[in-house]
Design a protein around this motif. Structure first.
Motif, PDB file in Angstrom:
ATOM      1  N   GLU A  60       2.319   0.371  -5.319  1.00 54.09           N
ATOM      2  CA  GLU A  60       2.812  -0.999  -5.501  1.00 54.09           C
ATOM      3  C   GLU A  60       2.702  -1.841  -4.236  1.00 54.09           C
ATOM      4  O   GLU A  60       2.456  -3.054  -4.318  1.00 54.09           O
ATOM      5  CB  GLU A  60       4.252  -0.992  -6.025  1.00 54.09           C
ATOM      6  N   HIS A  61       2.857  -1.240  -3.049  1.00 53.96           N
ATOM      7  CA  HIS A  61       2.731  -2.016  -1.817  1.00 53.96           C
ATOM      8  C   HIS A  61       1.320  -2.591  -1.660  1.00 53.96           C
ATOM      9  O   HIS A  61       1.145  -3.685  -1.124  1.00 53.96           O
ATOM     10  CB  HIS A  61       3.058  -1.140  -0.603  1.00 53.96           C
ATOM     11  N   LYS A  62       0.328  -1.860  -2.152  1.00 55.65           N
ATOM     12  CA  LYS A  62      -1.063  -2.280  -1.989  1.00 55.65           C
ATOM     13  C   LYS A  62      -1.518  -3.264  -3.074  1.00 55.65           C
ATOM     14  O   LYS A  62      -2.445  -4.036  -2.843  1.00 55.65           O
ATOM     15  CB  LYS A  62      -1.983  -1.051  -2.018  1.00 55.65           C
ATOM     16  N   VAL A  64       0.576  -5.457  -5.036  1.00 54.50           N
ATOM     17  CA  VAL A  64       1.421  -6.612  -5.349  1.00 54.50           C
ATOM     18  C   VAL A  64       0.701  -7.936  -5.118  1.00 54.50           C
ATOM     19  O   VAL A  64       0.709  -8.819  -5.980  1.00 54.50           O
ATOM     20  CB  VAL A  64       2.738  -6.555  -4.530  1.00 54.50           C
ATOM     21  N   ASP A  65       0.082  -8.105  -3.971  1.00 51.00           N
ATOM     22  CA  ASP A  65      -0.571  -9.382  -3.652  1.00 51.00           C
ATOM     23  C   ASP A  65      -1.654  -9.733  -4.656  1.00 51.00           C
ATOM     24  O   ASP A  65      -1.770 -10.886  -5.099  1.00 51.00           O
ATOM     25  CB  ASP A  65      -1.156  -9.340  -2.238  1.00 51.00           C
ATOM     26  N   LEU A  94       9.628  -5.008  -5.789  1.00 51.61           N
ATOM     27  CA  LEU A  94       8.642  -5.627  -4.903  1.00 51.61           C
ATOM     28  C   LEU A  94       7.827  -6.691  -5.632  1.00 51.61           C
ATOM     29  O   LEU A  94       7.600  -7.784  -5.102  1.00 51.61           O
ATOM     30  CB  LEU A  94       7.710  -4.562  -4.317  1.00 51.61           C
TER      31      LEU A  94
END
Length: 223
Positions: A60-62, A64-65, A94
Protein backbone atom coordinates in the motif's frame (compact mmCIF):
# COMPACT_ATOMS: atom_id res chain seq x y z
CA UNK A 1 -13.06 13.29 -10.36
CA UNK A 2 -13.48 9.70 -9.23
CA UNK A 3 -14.34 8.41 -5.78
CA UNK A 4 -13.26 5.86 -3.18
CA UNK A 5 -15.79 3.61 -1.49
CA UNK A 6 -14.84 1.71 1.66
CA UNK A 7 -17.00 -1.41 1.51
CA UNK A 8 -17.40 -3.81 4.47
CA UNK A 9 -17.56 -7.51 3.61
CA UNK A 10 -18.95 -10.39 5.69
CA UNK A 11 -16.82 -11.67 8.57
CA UNK A 12 -18.10 -15.19 7.97
CA UNK A 13 -21.71 -15.57 6.89
CA UNK A 14 -22.04 -14.34 3.30
CA UNK A 15 -25.66 -13.33 3.91
CA UNK A 16 -24.38 -10.44 6.06
CA UNK A 17 -23.33 -8.42 3.01
CA UNK A 18 -25.64 -5.48 2.30
CA UNK A 19 -27.57 -4.96 -0.92
CA UNK A 20 -25.87 -1.58 -1.28
CA UNK A 21 -22.42 -3.15 -0.94
CA UNK A 22 -23.21 -5.55 -3.79
CA UNK A 23 -24.48 -2.67 -5.91
CA UNK A 24 -21.36 -0.54 -5.33
CA UNK A 25 -19.00 -3.45 -6.03
CA UNK A 26 -20.76 -3.98 -9.37
CA UNK A 27 -20.72 -0.29 -10.32
CA UNK A 28 -17.13 0.78 -9.57
CA UNK A 29 -14.31 0.56 -12.11
CA UNK A 30 -12.04 -1.55 -9.90
CA UNK A 31 -12.16 -3.36 -6.56
CA UNK A 32 -9.04 -3.08 -4.39
CA UNK A 33 -8.71 -6.28 -2.37
CA UNK A 34 -6.47 -7.32 0.50
CA UNK A 35 -6.26 -10.85 -0.96
CA UNK A 36 -7.59 -11.25 -4.50
CA UNK A 37 -8.03 -15.01 -4.03
CA UNK A 38 -10.30 -14.57 -1.00
CA UNK A 39 -12.20 -11.64 -2.49
CA UNK A 40 -12.46 -13.38 -5.85
CA UNK A 41 -14.59 -16.08 -4.24
CA UNK A 42 -16.84 -13.43 -2.67
CA UNK A 43 -17.33 -11.57 -5.93
CA UNK A 44 -18.00 -14.79 -7.82
CA UNK A 45 -20.65 -15.80 -5.26
CA UNK A 46 -22.57 -12.58 -5.92
CA UNK A 47 -21.95 -12.54 -9.70
CA UNK A 48 -19.78 -9.43 -9.49
CA UNK A 49 -17.51 -9.18 -12.53
CA UNK A 50 -15.61 -6.00 -11.59
CA UNK A 51 -11.83 -6.31 -12.01
CA UNK A 52 -9.78 -6.95 -8.87
CA UNK A 53 -6.49 -5.34 -7.92
CA UNK A 54 -4.27 -6.29 -4.98
CA UNK A 55 -3.97 -3.69 -2.20
CA UNK A 56 -2.52 -4.93 1.08
CA UNK A 57 -0.18 -3.94 3.92
CA UNK A 58 2.92 -4.98 1.96
CA UNK A 59 2.29 -2.84 -1.12
CA UNK A 60 0.00 0.00 0.00
CA UNK A 61 2.86 2.46 0.64
CA UNK A 62 4.02 2.02 -2.96
CA UNK A 63 0.62 2.08 -4.68
CA UNK A 64 -1.29 4.85 -2.88
CA UNK A 65 -0.04 7.72 -5.05
CA UNK A 66 -0.81 5.92 -8.29
CA UNK A 67 -4.29 4.96 -7.11
CA UNK A 68 -5.10 8.52 -6.05
CA UNK A 69 -3.89 9.78 -9.43
CA UNK A 70 -6.21 7.35 -11.19
CA UNK A 71 -9.18 8.45 -9.07
CA UNK A 72 -8.40 12.11 -9.73
CA UNK A 73 -8.57 11.28 -13.43
CA UNK A 74 -12.07 9.83 -13.02
CA UNK A 75 -11.88 6.20 -11.89
CA UNK A 76 -14.14 5.00 -9.10
CA UNK A 77 -12.75 2.38 -6.73
CA UNK A 78 -14.01 0.21 -3.89
CA UNK A 79 -11.66 -0.95 -1.15
CA UNK A 80 -12.44 -4.21 0.63
CA UNK A 81 -10.55 -6.32 3.16
CA UNK A 82 -10.68 -10.09 3.56
CA UNK A 83 -13.44 -9.67 6.15
CA UNK A 84 -15.12 -6.79 7.94
CA UNK A 85 -14.65 -3.05 7.49
CA UNK A 86 -11.49 -1.74 5.77
CA UNK A 87 -8.97 0.11 7.98
CA UNK A 88 -10.15 -1.65 11.18
CA UNK A 89 -6.94 -3.63 11.85
CA UNK A 90 -6.69 -3.92 8.04
CA UNK A 91 -5.32 -1.77 5.18
CA UNK A 92 -7.30 1.33 4.33
CA UNK A 93 -6.10 4.25 6.43
CA UNK A 94 -3.23 5.31 4.14
CA UNK A 95 -5.38 5.35 1.01
CA UNK A 96 -8.25 7.12 2.77
CA UNK A 97 -5.93 9.83 4.11
CA UNK A 98 -4.29 10.31 0.71
CA UNK A 99 -7.67 10.67 -1.00
CA UNK A 100 -8.83 13.29 1.51
CA UNK A 101 -5.56 15.22 1.16
CA UNK A 102 -5.98 15.25 -2.63
CA UNK A 103 -9.65 16.21 -2.73
CA UNK A 104 -10.94 12.79 -3.76
CA UNK A 105 -14.32 12.01 -2.21
CA UNK A 106 -14.38 9.08 0.24
CA UNK A 107 -17.52 7.26 1.36
CA UNK A 108 -17.64 4.41 3.87
CA UNK A 109 -20.61 2.07 3.72
CA UNK A 110 -22.00 0.65 6.98
CA UNK A 111 -21.60 -3.06 7.47
CA UNK A 112 -19.93 -5.96 9.20
CA UNK A 113 -17.09 -5.61 11.69
CA UNK A 114 -16.19 -8.27 14.23
CA UNK A 115 -15.76 -6.23 17.40
CA UNK A 116 -19.30 -4.80 17.54
CA UNK A 117 -21.24 -8.08 17.89
CA UNK A 118 -18.57 -9.43 20.26
CA UNK A 119 -18.85 -6.33 22.45
CA UNK A 120 -22.65 -6.29 22.53
CA UNK A 121 -22.81 -10.07 23.10
CA UNK A 122 -20.30 -9.97 25.96
CA UNK A 123 -22.74 -8.70 28.56
CA UNK A 124 -20.13 -6.16 29.65
CA UNK A 125 -20.80 -2.40 29.69
CA UNK A 126 -20.74 -1.06 26.12
CA UNK A 127 -21.84 2.53 26.60
CA UNK A 128 -18.15 3.48 26.83
CA UNK A 129 -15.41 1.27 25.42
CA UNK A 130 -11.95 1.37 23.86
CA UNK A 131 -10.96 -0.66 20.80
CA UNK A 132 -7.35 -1.84 21.10
CA UNK A 133 -7.16 -4.21 18.13
CA UNK A 134 -4.04 -6.39 18.26
CA UNK A 135 -1.64 -5.78 21.14
CA UNK A 136 2.01 -5.15 20.21
CA UNK A 137 3.72 -8.50 19.62
CA UNK A 138 6.95 -7.72 21.49
CA UNK A 139 8.18 -4.14 21.75
CA UNK A 140 5.82 -2.03 23.83
CA UNK A 141 3.53 -4.91 24.84
CA UNK A 142 4.24 -4.78 28.58
CA UNK A 143 4.07 -0.99 28.61
CA UNK A 144 0.67 -1.09 26.89
CA UNK A 145 -0.67 -3.69 29.32
CA UNK A 146 0.52 -1.60 32.28
CA UNK A 147 -1.36 1.40 30.87
CA UNK A 148 -4.51 -0.61 30.20
CA UNK A 149 -4.50 -1.98 33.75
CA UNK A 150 -5.85 1.44 34.80
CA UNK A 151 -8.43 1.68 31.97
CA UNK A 152 -11.98 2.01 33.34
CA UNK A 153 -13.78 1.49 30.03
CA UNK A 154 -14.53 -1.92 28.52
CA UNK A 155 -11.60 -2.99 26.31
CA UNK A 156 -11.85 -4.86 23.01
CA UNK A 157 -8.95 -6.82 21.49
CA UNK A 158 -8.36 -8.95 18.43
CA UNK A 159 -6.21 -12.03 18.95
CA UNK A 160 -4.99 -15.02 16.96
CA UNK A 161 -5.78 -18.52 18.27
CA UNK A 162 -2.15 -19.53 18.89
CA UNK A 163 -1.55 -16.45 21.07
CA UNK A 164 -4.81 -16.40 23.04
CA UNK A 165 -3.59 -18.44 26.04
CA UNK A 166 -0.47 -16.27 26.34
CA UNK A 167 -2.56 -13.10 26.20
CA UNK A 168 -5.08 -14.34 28.79
CA UNK A 169 -2.18 -15.35 31.05
CA UNK A 170 -0.84 -11.81 30.82
CA UNK A 171 -4.33 -10.44 31.54
CA UNK A 172 -4.26 -12.43 34.80
CA UNK A 173 -0.93 -10.79 35.67
CA UNK A 174 -1.88 -7.23 34.72
CA UNK A 175 -5.67 -7.07 35.21
CA UNK A 176 -6.18 -9.70 37.92
CA UNK A 177 -7.59 -13.23 37.81
CA UNK A 178 -11.11 -12.09 38.72
CA UNK A 179 -11.53 -9.49 35.96
CA UNK A 180 -14.62 -10.33 33.82
CA UNK A 181 -13.85 -11.29 30.22
CA UNK A 182 -15.68 -12.58 27.17
CA UNK A 183 -14.08 -14.36 24.21
CA UNK A 184 -16.07 -14.69 20.98
CA UNK A 185 -14.87 -17.15 18.36
CA UNK A 186 -15.86 -17.67 14.71
CA UNK A 187 -18.55 -14.96 14.78
CA UNK A 188 -21.43 -15.53 12.30
CA UNK A 189 -19.98 -18.92 11.30
CA UNK A 190 -21.23 -22.46 11.91
CA UNK A 191 -19.19 -23.03 15.08
CA UNK A 192 -19.64 -19.58 16.63
CA UNK A 193 -19.31 -19.52 20.40
CA UNK A 194 -18.77 -17.05 23.21
CA UNK A 195 -17.04 -18.04 26.46
CA UNK A 196 -17.65 -15.72 29.43
CA UNK A 197 -16.30 -15.66 32.97
CA UNK A 198 -13.34 -14.36 34.92
CA UNK A 199 -9.98 -14.17 33.14
CA UNK A 200 -8.83 -17.20 35.16
CA UNK A 201 -11.92 -19.25 34.22
CA UNK A 202 -11.71 -18.40 30.53
CA UNK A 203 -7.97 -19.08 30.51
CA UNK A 204 -8.54 -22.53 32.01
CA UNK A 205 -11.21 -23.24 29.40
CA UNK A 206 -8.92 -22.47 26.47
CA UNK A 207 -5.99 -24.30 28.04
CA UNK A 208 -8.22 -27.38 27.98
CA UNK A 209 -9.80 -26.56 24.61
CA UNK A 210 -7.23 -24.95 22.26
CA UNK A 211 -9.08 -22.35 20.18
CA UNK A 212 -9.43 -22.20 16.42
CA UNK A 213 -10.62 -19.41 14.14
CA UNK A 214 -10.92 -15.66 14.50
CA UNK A 215 -11.16 -14.30 18.06
CA UNK A 216 -12.42 -11.13 19.74
CA UNK A 217 -11.61 -10.63 23.43
CA UNK A 218 -13.69 -8.22 25.51
CA UNK A 219 -12.41 -7.26 28.97
CA UNK A 220 -14.19 -5.28 31.67
CA UNK A 221 -12.56 -2.04 32.70
CA UNK A 222 -11.08 -1.42 36.15
CA UNK A 223 -13.69 -0.62 38.77
Amino acid sequence: MGKLYLVPTPIGNLEDITLRAISILKEVDVVLAEDTRTSGKLLKHFDIETSLQSHHMHNEHKTVDALVKRMKSGETMALISDAGTPAISDPGFLLTRACIENGVEVECLPGATAFVPALVNSGLPNDRFVFEGFLPIKKGRQTRLQQLAEETRTMVFYESPHKLVKTLTQFVDYFGADRPVSVSRELTKLYEETIRGTVKEVLEHFEAHPPKGELVVVVAGKK
